[in-house]
Design an enzyme around this catalytic site. Structure first.
Site, mmCIF file in Angstrom:
data_model
loop_
_atom_site.group_PDB
_atom_site.id
_atom_site.type_symbol
_atom_site.label_atom_id
_atom_site.label_comp_id
_atom_site.label_asym_id
_atom_site.label_seq_id
_atom_site.Cartn_x
_atom_site.Cartn_y
_atom_site.Cartn_z
ATOM 1 N N SER A 252 -8.182 -5.735 3.538
ATOM 2 C CA SER A 252 -6.861 -5.287 3.980
ATOM 3 C C SER A 252 -6.558 -5.786 5.381
ATOM 4 O O SER A 252 -7.431 -5.840 6.241
ATOM 5 C CB SER A 252 -6.777 -3.761 3.956
ATOM 6 O OG SER A 252 -5.512 -3.344 4.412
ATOM 7 N N LYS B 121 -9.472 0.040 -2.226
ATOM 8 C CA LYS B 121 -8.388 -0.825 -1.743
ATOM 9 C C LYS B 121 -7.086 -0.521 -2.483
ATOM 10 O O LYS B 121 -5.997 -0.529 -1.884
ATOM 11 C CB LYS B 121 -8.769 -2.297 -1.938
ATOM 12 C CG LYS B 121 -7.668 -3.301 -1.577
ATOM 13 C CD LYS B 121 -7.221 -3.168 -0.125
ATOM 14 C CE LYS B 121 -6.462 -4.387 0.379
ATOM 15 N NZ LYS B 121 -5.283 -4.768 -0.390
ATOM 16 N N HIS C 100 -5.738 2.608 -0.999
ATOM 17 C CA HIS C 100 -5.222 2.224 0.315
ATOM 18 C C HIS C 100 -3.798 1.703 0.167
ATOM 19 O O HIS C 100 -2.880 2.099 0.895
ATOM 20 C CB HIS C 100 -6.111 1.144 0.933
ATOM 21 C CG HIS C 100 -5.497 0.422 2.104
ATOM 22 N ND1 HIS C 100 -4.533 -0.569 1.941
ATOM 23 C CD2 HIS C 100 -5.696 0.519 3.436
ATOM 24 C CE1 HIS C 100 -4.167 -1.027 3.113
ATOM 25 N NE2 HIS C 100 -4.857 -0.377 4.042
ATOM 26 N N ASN C 101 -3.595 0.811 -0.804
ATOM 27 C CA ASN C 101 -2.271 0.232 -0.991
ATOM 28 C C ASN C 101 -1.268 1.255 -1.509
ATOM 29 O O ASN C 101 -0.081 1.194 -1.179
ATOM 30 C CB ASN C 101 -2.352 -0.964 -1.944
ATOM 31 C CG ASN C 101 -2.955 -2.190 -1.278
ATOM 32 O OD1 ASN C 101 -3.680 -2.079 -0.299
ATOM 33 N ND2 ASN C 101 -2.674 -3.356 -1.816
ATOM 34 N N GLU D 108 -0.197 3.092 1.401
ATOM 35 C CA GLU D 108 0.675 2.165 2.127
ATOM 36 C C GLU D 108 2.098 2.195 1.552
ATOM 37 O O GLU D 108 3.085 2.245 2.302
ATOM 38 C CB GLU D 108 0.092 0.758 2.036
ATOM 39 C CG GLU D 108 0.893 -0.341 2.697
ATOM 40 C CD GLU D 108 0.278 -1.702 2.410
ATOM 41 O OE1 GLU D 108 1.031 -2.616 2.017
ATOM 42 O OE2 GLU D 108 -0.953 -1.854 2.585
#
Length: 476
Positions: A130, A184, A187-188, A191
């Site tokens: 990231s 990940k 995480h996105n 986001e």
């Protein structure tokens, strides 16, 4: 000449930047690209780093250039292309060699690839990276899934290239097979929610308070010096203050309001639903992007339906209202992070990963897109209460939610009464109100389900009677 410590296939923007980062940190790296000219140009343009880069024009030459056991980063478009590249590599590899997918892969593909290499002597790492192009070049946050043995082989290189927070590298081994890519993905998802919430606050300032892009940029700049300090708030100020070189108008005012998405937000929402964990902020953000893409339909709908007839957006005290906006955004962001960590906790149990929540928060503090000041507080909260059911019931975050809840309620109310769409902010409020209410309304749903389908229910008094007196002859 000594062999390379690691190899990388795919010299697109992300791959090239990651390779330069690896070389710059003192590691010798072999590189290969399907288009030979791309490899040659990359090496020629590498400047003082050329001596640490081994450009290879064939797979055979590339594999031979790497020290066994060979770790090979595959940095190409996610999906079938990765499978094809793996198949092309396999005949040239030896026992112990490691293929590393560093793209935005679906973690289920990563698990499949990991399993497919069992009994072959080869292994696989799914590595979430990231930070975008800048992070790849100067220091990303890195989330690794694979065997501990394979991570040990690449740990020194990854530690050297990762972003640093107070000198601590933002990289960690998180578990086997798909653990790194799952983290990940979430995480996105966070986001997506974070960006949508920021966009909704921007909409209130633009359409409610009639502020200019420059003025709104000043507000975000002020917030970035306080508790909302984060990369996304920082760049929001910058994009709002930027001027379009073609027209001289604010750049943001010249950008079409259609948001793109590459799938990771949707995957986050799907996995949350699959595991039965509410991630309403992520879901609202994905839906909002989908609606944004329906530009022509929205314009047609506005002509047919018009905008809500709610009159002028009234604010008695502008400064107090902007303070409420700041606190509302903080509350909503906490909700999005809490949901993301809850999804990861459920996945950890389901897939046997034992995901270390404090470590995840720690490696997100620098390099990644959602890096923010309160990730330190999340790290501390999960360190003190590693088995907490939810971030918002830890002492520090319970206090923050109580402090900011009123502001979120006032802002959502004002936006709804003003006809301004705030799906992500409203979802956070709904999440808090639902999660904190010991006696909800699902008893009516259970009664309905039993009425039309005889699905049964549990009683509050524990009595051994699980159906209601609805009568008979019902269909459902």
């Amino acid at each position: 000449m000594s062999q390379a410590e690691i190899g990388l296939i795919g010299l697109g923007v992300m791959g090239a930047n990651l390779a330069l980062n690896i070389a710059e940190k003192g590691n010798r790296i072999a590189v290969f690209n399907r288009t030979v000219e791309t490899t040659r140009k990359f090496h020629a343009d590498a400047g003082e780093l050329k001596s640490r880069i081994v450009p290879c024009e064939t797979i055979e030459e590339f594999v031979a250039a790497i020290r066994p056991p060979r770790p090979i980063i595959i940095m190409i478009k996610a999906g079938e292309s990765v499978d094809q590249q793996m198949e092309a590599l396999k005949p040239h590899l030896a026992s112990g060699d490691i293929m590393i997918d560093a793209g935005n892969a679906n973690f289920r593909d990563t698990m499949r690839r990991f399993d497919s290499l069992k009994d072959t002597g080869l292994t696989f790492i799914g590595m979430g990276v990231s930070g975008g192009e800048e992070g790849a070049r100067h220091g990303p946050s890195i989330m690794v899934g694979g065997t501990e043995e394979s991570y040990a082989r690449v740990e020194e290189v990854l530690t050297s290239i990762a972003a640093k927070y107070d000198g601590e590298p933002c990289v960690a081994w998180l578990g086997e097979n798909g653990a790194g890519h799952f983290v990940k993905t979430i995480h996105n998802g966070i986001e997506y929610a974070d960006m949508q919430m920021i966009a909704e606050i921007y909409g209130i300032l633009r359409d409610g308070l009639r502020m200019t892009a420059e003025e709104i940029g000043e507000v975000f700049g002020t917030w970035n010096r306080g508790r909302l300090n984060s990369y996304l708030i920082e760049i929001t100020e910058k994009v709002l203050k930027a001027t379009d070189p073609l027209t001289g108008k604010p750049m943001v005012d010249m950008i079409l309001d259609k948001a793109g998405q590459k799938g990771t937000g949707k995957w986050s929402a799907i996995e949350a639903q699959t595991m039965g964990v509410p991630a309403t902020g992520i879901e609202a953000a994905v839906a909002a992007r989908s609606i944004s893409s329906m530009k022509e339909e929205r314009e047609t709908a506005e002509k047919i339906l018009g905008l809500p007839s709610v009159g002028e957006f009234q604010v008695a005290d502008k400064a107090a209202f902007i303070t409420d906006l700041e606190n509302a955004l903080l509350a909503a962001k906490i909700g999005a992070y809490a949901q993301g960590f809850a999804v990861m906790s459920a996945a950890s149990k389901e897939f046997g990963w034992s995901l270390p929540m404090p470590t995840i928060a720690r490696i997100w503090r620098a390099g990644c897109i959602i890096r923010s000041q309160f990730l330190d507080e999340i790290t501390s909260a999960f360190t003190k209460a590693p088995d907490a059911a939810n971030l918002i019931v830890t002492p520090a975050f319970a206090a923050l939610v109580k402090e900011t809840d009123g502001a979120l309620r006032r802002i959502v109310s004002a936006a709804v009464l003003g006809g301004l769409p705030v799906p992500a902010l409203a979802s956070a409020l709904g999440y808090f109100d639902s999660y904190r209410r010991g006696r909800g309304t699902a008893n009516v749903i259970q009664a309905q389900r039993d009425f039309f389908g005889a699905h049964g229910f549990d009683r509050v008094d524990g009595a051994d009677s699980h159906h209601g007196p609805w009568g008979s002859g019902l269909n459902g």
